[in-house]
Enzyme design. Sequence first.
Site, mmCIF file in Angstrom:
data_model
loop_
_atom_site.group_PDB
_atom_site.id
_atom_site.type_symbol
_atom_site.label_atom_id
_atom_site.label_comp_id
_atom_site.label_asym_id
_atom_site.label_seq_id
_atom_site.Cartn_x
_atom_site.Cartn_y
_atom_site.Cartn_z
ATOM 1 N N SER A 127 0.831 -1.198 0.000
ATOM 2 C CA SER A 127 0.000 0.000 0.000
ATOM 3 C C SER A 127 0.868 1.251 0.000
ATOM 4 O O SER A 127 1.984 1.251 0.536
ATOM 5 C CB SER A 127 -0.851 -0.008 1.267
ATOM 6 O OG SER A 127 -1.435 1.241 1.482
ATOM 7 N N TYR A 152 -2.138 -0.908 11.009
ATOM 8 C CA TYR A 152 -2.417 -1.507 9.693
ATOM 9 C C TYR A 152 -1.294 -1.153 8.719
ATOM 10 O O TYR A 152 -0.712 -2.024 8.066
ATOM 11 C CB TYR A 152 -3.767 -1.016 9.136
ATOM 12 C CG TYR A 152 -3.838 -1.165 7.650
ATOM 13 C CD1 TYR A 152 -3.993 -2.420 7.076
ATOM 14 C CD2 TYR A 152 -3.658 -0.057 6.802
ATOM 15 C CE1 TYR A 152 -3.986 -2.567 5.696
ATOM 16 C CE2 TYR A 152 -3.661 -0.203 5.433
ATOM 17 C CZ TYR A 152 -3.815 -1.461 4.886
ATOM 18 O OH TYR A 152 -3.787 -1.605 3.516
ATOM 19 N N LYS A 156 1.979 -3.460 6.622
ATOM 20 C CA LYS A 156 2.399 -3.472 5.209
ATOM 21 C C LYS A 156 3.898 -3.166 5.108
ATOM 22 O O LYS A 156 4.622 -3.810 4.344
ATOM 23 C CB LYS A 156 1.584 -2.471 4.388
ATOM 24 C CG LYS A 156 0.113 -2.808 4.277
ATOM 25 C CD LYS A 156 -0.110 -4.148 3.556
ATOM 26 C CE LYS A 156 -1.571 -4.534 3.487
ATOM 27 N NZ LYS A 156 -1.783 -5.921 2.983
#
Length: 342
Positions: A127, A152, A156
Amino acid sequence: MGRQVLVTGGTGYIGSHTVVELQAVGFDVVIIDDLSNSSAEVVDQIEKISGIRPAFEEFNLLDSEKLEAFFKKYTGIEAIIHFAAFKAVGESVEKPLLYYRNNLVSLMNILDCMSEYKVANLVFSSSCTVYGQPDQLPVTENTPKKDAESPYGNTKAISEEVLRDVVKVTPDLKVIALRYFNPIGAHPSALIGELPRGVPNNLVPFITQTAAGIRQQLSIFGDDYDTVDGSCVRDYINVVDLAKAHVIAINRLINNTNSDRFEFFNIGTGTGASVIEVVQTFEESTGVKLNYKIVARRPGDVEKIYADTTIANSVLGWKAETSLYDTLLSAWNWEKRIRGIN
Ligand code: UDP
């Protein structure tokens, strides 16, 4: 039978669109999904679009015994696209361990099995969150990464580091990480699309639900940023275009055309749009007036980010094709279909 690809999270939003694109070029797709944020009906919808029913196994990737049994059953898998992960930014702040465990341990379980069952090729869902609020725009793949804004986002960033380090010591392993900007829209058939549970956090599902009368009013978070009109700027990428990037990445791995065994690419349009521009474009393309108001900034939002797609265009040979106008219309057509609106 085409070459076999495992898609984890294959009944999810981006996963399902990718399964359809893989099938369209002859891949034989197997899905693993625990249905924690999707439904088994998506498998039927995929079959309606492609005419081919993908194999589907329902379990959570933290269950390493089930994953072992999976690889004993499906011995022909040549490549994996790993989408399965939790993705709600706010929830990750509330429940960091849940996010770290789910997103990191599942990746490590997959890497263990890839080594044991001799699967060499992996495409990983990353992302643009790994860039944080970058100092320079547009962001290239080599723009320095910033500390993640949320657990979150951190999963990544850490996952990319895990992959880089594992590739170094695993001579057969090849990985492509695709750094998505803001995926939006739905399949032109309106048979698959984004279906958030509860109140949507993301802009476009909130817009389409407001237009459908499920939400009363859209709140635009802030109009005092240093941008064209004061609202935040993002790079909104059509989900089918994004799905096609995965097919190209898989072919690149299988055909051994990657120069480096760990590569990463920005998957965006290269153009930023403000929240207010998205709202206006939605109104133009759908003819629906949106009820909205400007409210305070949302904590944790970056002011503006959009991709430099030069490397994705030239090295990967991929380019976004669908306009924001058409993409927002596809999102609305999907919302209308699932709500039974004419
Ligand atoms: N946004 C908004 N209202 C909403 C949801 C989002 O104004 O109800 C804005 C948000 O502040 C951001 C942009 O829309 O500037 C995209 O937000 P989203 O959550 O979709 O993606 P991300 O924050 O991950 O870029």
